[in-house]
Scaffold this motif. Structure first.
Motif, PDB file in Angstrom:
ATOM      1  N   ILE A  62     -38.975 -98.601 -14.762  1.00  0.00           N
ATOM      2  CA  ILE A  62     -39.650 -99.404 -13.745  1.00  0.00           C
ATOM      3  C   ILE A  62     -41.035 -99.748 -14.283  1.00  0.00           C
ATOM      4  O   ILE A  62     -41.879 -98.877 -14.473  1.00  0.00           O
ATOM      5  CB  ILE A  62     -39.744 -98.661 -12.404  1.00  0.00           C
ATOM      6  CG1 ILE A  62     -38.326 -98.406 -11.856  1.00  0.00           C
ATOM      7  CG2 ILE A  62     -40.575 -99.458 -11.400  1.00  0.00           C
ATOM      8  CD1 ILE A  62     -38.289 -97.624 -10.571  1.00  0.00           C
ATOM      9  N   LYS A  63     -41.258-101.010 -14.548  1.00  0.00           N
ATOM     10  CA  LYS A  63     -42.466-101.442 -15.225  1.00  0.00           C
ATOM     11  C   LYS A  63     -43.620-101.669 -14.254  1.00  0.00           C
ATOM     12  O   LYS A  63     -43.415-102.100 -13.109  1.00  0.00           O
ATOM     13  CB  LYS A  63     -42.195-102.734 -16.022  1.00  0.00           C
ATOM     14  CG  LYS A  63     -41.211-102.513 -17.169  1.00  0.00           C
ATOM     15  CD  LYS A  63     -40.890-103.798 -17.900  1.00  0.00           C
ATOM     16  CE  LYS A  63     -40.055-103.528 -19.140  1.00  0.00           C
ATOM     17  NZ  LYS A  63     -38.772-102.887 -18.833  1.00  0.00           N
ATOM     18  N   ASP A 193     -28.100-114.731  -8.825  1.00  0.00           N
ATOM     19  CA  ASP A 193     -28.231-114.845  -7.370  1.00  0.00           C
ATOM     20  C   ASP A 193     -27.890-113.541  -6.652  1.00  0.00           C
ATOM     21  O   ASP A 193     -28.398-113.270  -5.567  1.00  0.00           O
ATOM     22  CB  ASP A 193     -27.323-115.961  -6.838  1.00  0.00           C
ATOM     23  CG  ASP A 193     -27.839-117.347  -7.167  1.00  0.00           C
ATOM     24  OD1 ASP A 193     -29.017-117.469  -7.566  1.00  0.00           O
ATOM     25  OD2 ASP A 193     -27.063-118.318  -7.033  1.00  0.00           O
ATOM     26  N   VAL A 194     -27.010-112.740  -7.250  1.00  0.00           N
ATOM     27  CA  VAL A 194     -26.607-111.460  -6.652  1.00  0.00           C
ATOM     28  C   VAL A 194     -27.749-110.449  -6.683  1.00  0.00           C
ATOM     29  O   VAL A 194     -27.850-109.581  -5.809  1.00  0.00           O
ATOM     30  CB  VAL A 194     -25.381-110.890  -7.410  1.00  0.00           C
ATOM     31  CG1 VAL A 194     -25.146-109.424  -7.079  1.00  0.00           C
ATOM     32  CG2 VAL A 194     -24.141-111.699  -7.090  1.00  0.00           C
ATOM     33  N   CYS A 195     -28.620-110.539  -7.675  1.00  0.00           N
ATOM     34  CA  CYS A 195     -29.587-109.483  -7.959  1.00  0.00           C
ATOM     35  C   CYS A 195     -30.700-109.396  -6.913  1.00  0.00           C
ATOM     36  O   CYS A 195     -31.085-110.392  -6.301  1.00  0.00           O
ATOM     37  CB  CYS A 195     -30.213-109.701  -9.329  1.00  0.00           C
ATOM     38  SG  CYS A 195     -29.047-109.585 -10.705  1.00  0.00           S
ATOM     39  N   GLY A 196     -31.229-108.193  -6.750  1.00  0.00           N
ATOM     40  CA  GLY A 196     -32.340-107.950  -5.850  1.00  0.00           C
ATOM     41  C   GLY A 196     -32.513-106.458  -5.616  1.00  0.00           C
ATOM     42  O   GLY A 196     -31.702-105.642  -6.080  1.00  0.00           O
ATOM     43  N   PRO A 197     -33.555-106.054  -4.926  1.00  0.00           N
ATOM     44  CA  PRO A 197     -33.801-104.630  -4.683  1.00  0.00           C
ATOM     45  C   PRO A 197     -32.626-103.958  -3.985  1.00  0.00           C
ATOM     46  O   PRO A 197     -32.038-104.518  -3.052  1.00  0.00           O
ATOM     47  CB  PRO A 197     -35.036-104.640  -3.782  1.00  0.00           C
ATOM     48  CG  PRO A 197     -35.685-105.953  -4.015  1.00  0.00           C
ATOM     49  CD  PRO A 197     -34.583-106.914  -4.313  1.00  0.00           C
ATOM     50  N   ASP A 198     -32.275-102.780  -4.463  1.00  0.00           N
ATOM     51  CA  ASP A 198     -31.237-101.913  -3.887  1.00  0.00           C
ATOM     52  C   ASP A 198     -29.822-102.466  -4.026  1.00  0.00           C
ATOM     53  O   ASP A 198     -28.892-101.967  -3.388  1.00  0.00           O
ATOM     54  CB  ASP A 198     -31.542-101.605  -2.417  1.00  0.00           C
ATOM     55  CG  ASP A 198     -32.862-100.879  -2.236  1.00  0.00           C
ATOM     56  OD1 ASP A 198     -33.179-100.034  -3.092  1.00  0.00           O
ATOM     57  OD2 ASP A 198     -33.581-101.169  -1.264  1.00  0.00           O
ATOM     58  N   MET A 249     -30.594-101.562  -8.403  1.00  0.00           N
ATOM     59  CA  MET A 249     -31.765-102.266  -8.923  1.00  0.00           C
ATOM     60  C   MET A 249     -33.012-101.898  -8.116  1.00  0.00           C
ATOM     61  O   MET A 249     -32.953-101.771  -6.893  1.00  0.00           O
ATOM     62  CB  MET A 249     -31.532-103.779  -8.854  1.00  0.00           C
ATOM     63  CG  MET A 249     -30.277-104.224  -9.571  1.00  0.00           C
ATOM     64  SD  MET A 249     -29.910-105.985  -9.262  1.00  0.00           S
ATOM     65  CE  MET A 249     -28.158-106.024  -9.680  1.00  0.00           C
ATOM     66  N   LYS A 250     -34.126-101.743  -8.837  1.00  0.00           N
ATOM     67  CA  LYS A 250     -35.401-101.438  -8.200  1.00  0.00           C
ATOM     68  C   LYS A 250     -36.471-102.398  -8.705  1.00  0.00           C
ATOM     69  O   LYS A 250     -36.433-102.825  -9.864  1.00  0.00           O
ATOM     70  CB  LYS A 250     -35.815-100.001  -8.505  1.00  0.00           C
ATOM     71  CG  LYS A 250     -34.918 -98.930  -7.869  1.00  0.00           C
ATOM     72  CD  LYS A 250     -35.025 -98.970  -6.345  1.00  0.00           C
ATOM     73  CE  LYS A 250     -34.207 -97.873  -5.693  1.00  0.00           C
ATOM     74  NZ  LYS A 250     -34.269 -97.943  -4.208  1.00  0.00           N
ATOM     75  N   LYS A 296     -39.939-107.185  -5.455  1.00  0.00           N
ATOM     76  CA  LYS A 296     -39.756-106.612  -4.112  1.00  0.00           C
ATOM     77  C   LYS A 296     -39.069-107.595  -3.173  1.00  0.00           C
ATOM     78  O   LYS A 296     -38.480-107.192  -2.167  1.00  0.00           O
ATOM     79  CB  LYS A 296     -41.097-106.173  -3.535  1.00  0.00           C
ATOM     80  CG  LYS A 296     -42.106-107.282  -3.338  1.00  0.00           C
ATOM     81  CD  LYS A 296     -43.425-106.719  -2.822  1.00  0.00           C
ATOM     82  CE  LYS A 296     -44.477-107.802  -2.622  1.00  0.00           C
ATOM     83  NZ  LYS A 296     -44.122-108.793  -1.615  1.00  0.00           N
ATOM     84  N   ASP A 297     -39.100-108.889  -3.532  1.00  0.00           N
ATOM     85  CA  ASP A 297     -38.502-109.915  -2.684  1.00  0.00           C
ATOM     86  C   ASP A 297     -37.172-110.445  -3.214  1.00  0.00           C
ATOM     87  O   ASP A 297     -36.476-111.176  -2.509  1.00  0.00           O
ATOM     88  CB  ASP A 297     -39.465-111.095  -2.528  1.00  0.00           C
ATOM     89  CG  ASP A 297     -40.773-110.676  -1.877  1.00  0.00           C
ATOM     90  OD1 ASP A 297     -40.728-109.913  -0.896  1.00  0.00           O
ATOM     91  OD2 ASP A 297     -41.829-111.088  -2.386  1.00  0.00           O
ATOM     92  N   GLY A 298     -36.815-110.121  -4.470  1.00  0.00           N
ATOM     93  CA  GLY A 298     -35.580-110.682  -5.020  1.00  0.00           C
ATOM     94  C   GLY A 298     -35.535-110.560  -6.531  1.00  0.00           C
ATOM     95  O   GLY A 298     -35.639-109.461  -7.088  1.00  0.00           O
TER      96      GLY A 298
END
Length: 304
Positions: A62-63, A193-198, A249-250, A296-298
């Motif tokens: 996590i950068k 498009d699938v990716c995002g937090p959690d 994903m975080k 944090k938004d996507g």
């Protein structure tokens, strides 16, 4: 990146021919090439060149903001070089010409071309033509009208790697080739498009698999995306087909998504050079790749 699945050692002889079952194109084999290109001493080189060590994280990184800034810079450079190469490609040039241009642009920007000397790879980019799935070594064979060629660019710039690839059309490509390339691009778009937090990492592969299957194409499962940063490859592994890879994903994670699709079966063959991987049945393969950042938004595409 390659993992050891469904890769078959070369058997027999592979011929240059037109494969009408998968469209009309020339099946290619490696050709003569030029020596590795030199990097000036003032260019900062990655650890795997300077001390022969390949650093691997044990878990996804996590950068922080400074690291993300470094990733944006390297990824922007990689993307700009890939765009320059796209406008350069035409029938008659060689993939070695592509390597020379990518190398020159990298050095001019003060960057190291990451593939060069990575675990012994002899060139500054990977160029995969027609039935070559990945890791093609640039050579002196002229590109022909109707070819497709993937160019995979990674640069090490200000301490960070930026990685992207695209399959380009060389002149007039037949309808089956166009469908393959366009569907591969669509797989990448929908995966992002699938990716995002959690979101589970495995959701990426499920989406790509569904798009490929709907379009009657095959995902080559031996090739995965990867975490990236100061290191070239690391966790997470990003599978492009149905999988059960653990984790979510975080924000602050950066990784590549790079599906490889073909018209044929999923088996591939490693040639004697130890790098070039071709489809076993001679079908064409296409790949598309971006490096993404989870926010944090996507999701932010760093190599857009």
């Amino acid at each position: 990146m390659v993992r050891s699945l469904n890769i078959i050692e070369p058997v027999g002889r592979f011929w240059r021919t037109n494969i009408k079952r998968f469209g009309v194109y020339d099946k290619v084999l490696p050709a003569a090439t030029t020596p590795s290109r030199l990097v000036p001493d003032y260019i900062v080189q990655p650890d795997y060149v300077t001390n022969k060590l390949v650093f691997v994280n044990k878990k996804p990184e996590i950068k922080d903001e400074e690291q993300i800034k470094g990733m944006r810079s390297s990824c922007t450079l990689a993307s700009n070089i890939l765009k320059r190469i796209g406008s350069f490609i035409q029938p008659g040039i060689t993939t070695d010409d592509i390597d020379e241009l990518a190398h020159t642009l990298s050095i001019a920007a003060g960057a190291y071309p990451s593939p060069l000397n990575y675990k012994g790879f002899p060139k500054s980019v990977c160029t995969s033509v027609n039935n070559v799935a990945v890791h093609g070594i640039p050579d002196l064979r002229p590109l022909k009208n109707g070819d497709i060629v993937n160019v995979d660019i990674t640069v090490f710039f200000n301490g960070y790697h930026g990685d992207c690839s695209k399959t380009f059309l060389v002149g007039d490509v037949d309808d089956q080739g166009l469908h393959l390339v366009h569907t591969t691009d669509e797989c990448l778009r929908q995966a992002i498009d699938v990716c995002g937090p959690d979101v589970p990492f495995c959701d990426i592969g499920m989406r790509i698999y569904r798009v490929a299957k709907k379009n009657k194409l095959t995902v080559l499962p031996a090739f995965v995306g990867h975490g990236i940063g100061k290191y070239f490859h690391g966790p997470p592994d990003i599978y492009h087909t149905i999988n059960h890879y653990p984790g979510i994903m975080k924000p602050g994670m950066t990784f590549t998504i790079e599906p490889v699709l073909s018209h044929g079966k999923e088996n591939t063959v490693i040639l004697d050079d130890g790098w070039t991987i071709i489809t076993e049945d001679g079908s064409r393969a296409a790949q598309a790749e971006h490096t993404v950042l989870i926010t944090k938004d996507g999701t932010e595409v760093l190599t857009k």
